[in-house]
Motif scaffolding. Structure first.
Motif, PDB file in Angstrom:
ATOM      1  N   GLU A  88       0.803  -1.252  -0.029  1.00 25.52           N
ATOM      2  CA  GLU A  88      -0.016   0.064   0.111  1.00 25.52           C
ATOM      3  C   GLU A  88       0.797   1.290  -0.003  1.00 25.52           C
ATOM      4  O   GLU A  88       0.527   2.211  -0.439  1.00 25.52           O
ATOM      5  N   ASN A  89       2.012   1.289   0.434  1.00 27.86           N
ATOM      6  CA  ASN A  89       2.851   2.307   0.495  1.00 27.86           C
ATOM      7  C   ASN A  89       3.330   2.751  -0.808  1.00 27.86           C
ATOM      8  O   ASN A  89       3.475   4.054  -1.167  1.00 27.86           O
ATOM      9  N   ASP A 109       0.874   4.204  -3.046  1.00 30.35           N
ATOM     10  CA  ASP A 109       0.527   5.829  -2.541  1.00 30.35           C
ATOM     11  C   ASP A 109       1.534   6.541  -3.335  1.00 30.35           C
ATOM     12  O   ASP A 109       1.359   7.715  -3.982  1.00 30.35           O
ATOM     13  N   GLU A 136       1.140   9.293  -6.559  1.00 29.31           N
ATOM     14  CA  GLU A 136       1.530  10.796  -6.475  1.00 29.31           C
ATOM     15  C   GLU A 136       2.590  10.682  -7.511  1.00 29.31           C
ATOM     16  O   GLU A 136       2.644  11.968  -8.211  1.00 29.31           O
TER      17      GLU A 136
END
Length: 293
Positions: free
Chosen positions: A119-120, A123, A127
């Motif tokens: 999930e990191n 993210d 971006e």
């Protein structure tokens, strides 16, 4: 037997190349369609370990951005000879191959799970990604986030390293001498040793006082079936995040792997360079058409 078509990163049209580290084809085929839609093909990777895949796949400079949860692709100018040791024989360096590198392995690291959670990096990719971006997830590569025993073994390994650092000079010298003798005689026994059943290899290492590979401690602790289970659970974690990422991307997406993973097949665990184990070189190539509701 039909020869596998080679993975062709540069000869295929894509805007976003998503790489799942150590993702074997068979389990990907079994699980991907719970998350993604598209045309799946079976390919042969150019490497059976990340450093080999990187240096054989990215041979010149490319107009790619690379978002990497694997530190072998880093923006710090550290080449493979520095990371793998001078004997590795290649100074391949990611910063000379890509126009931009985002060090997700550093930026998104979690001390809690000893890796970059999927999930990191998702993210970060949402971006930072733009057309012609490679997004390199670490899962389903170990350590397995889904396995509580994995963290225990990592902590044991960490404690052993700290203990060795605190050992007096005399014991350290004995260990060093033993290591030098083993390395000096390796050509005489190495081929025979690797033909032994893996559990026998681990027992021999225990008997002569060498630290077993981390695979040995994990498989002994939880058994082979559980290792397969946790591998698949971590693969599904990654695919759930790939699905989330694909929803945010505008362009052609391909999902593949740098190499596969042996989980006991052909007397192997994990992955190593220059191997003929098909579980290590057979990888998925999915041209994504959409996501599952």
């Amino acid at each position: 037997m039909t020869e596998l078509e080679m993975q062709d990163v540069h000869g295929t049209d894509w805007d976003y190349l998503i790489v799942l580290d150590a993702c074997r084809y068979d389990y990907f085929e079994e699980h991907y369609d719970d998350f993604l839609e598209g045309e799946l093909k079976k390919k042969r990777s150019k490497g059976t370990q990340t450093p080999e895949w990187l240096r054989k796949t990215f041979t010149t400079r490319y107009n790619y951005k690379y978002i990497s949860a694997n530190a072998f692709a880093n923006s710090l100018g550290m080449g493979l000879d520095e990371l793998m040791g001078e004997d590795y024989g290649s100074d391949w360096t990611a910063s000379r191959k890509f126009t931009e590198i985002i060090d997700s392995w550093q930026r998104d690291w979690s001390d809690e799970v000893h890796t970059v959670p999927p999930e990191n990096i998702t993210d970060t990719a949402i971006e930072e990604a733009s057309p012609k971006t490679v997004i390199h997830y670490i899962q389903p590569h170990r350590p397995y986030i889904s396995s509580p025993v994995e963290e225990k073994n990592l902590n044991i390994l960490k404690n052993n390293v700290q203990q060795n650092e605190e050992t007096d000079e005399e014991v350290y010298d004995k260990d060093s001498l033993k290591r030098r003798i083993i390395e000096k005689t390796r050509p005489a026994w190495n081929k025979f040793f690797w033909k032994l059943p893996y559990r026998t290899r681990w027992k021999i290492k225990d008997l002569i006082g060498l630290e077993n590979p981390h695979w040995g401690s994990l498989v002994t602790e939880i058994g082979e079936e559980k290792v397969h289970e946790y591998y698949q659970k971590d693969l599904r974690m990654a695919l759930e995040q790939v699905k989330r990422l694909v929803k945010e991307l505008d362009g052609k997406v391909v999902v593949t792997a740098d190499h596969g993973e042996a989980l006991g097949e052909h007397n192997d665990w994990g992955h190593s360079e220059n191997t003929n184990n098909p579980y290590m070189y057979t990888v998925p190539w999915l041209e994504v058409k959409g996501v599952k509701d």
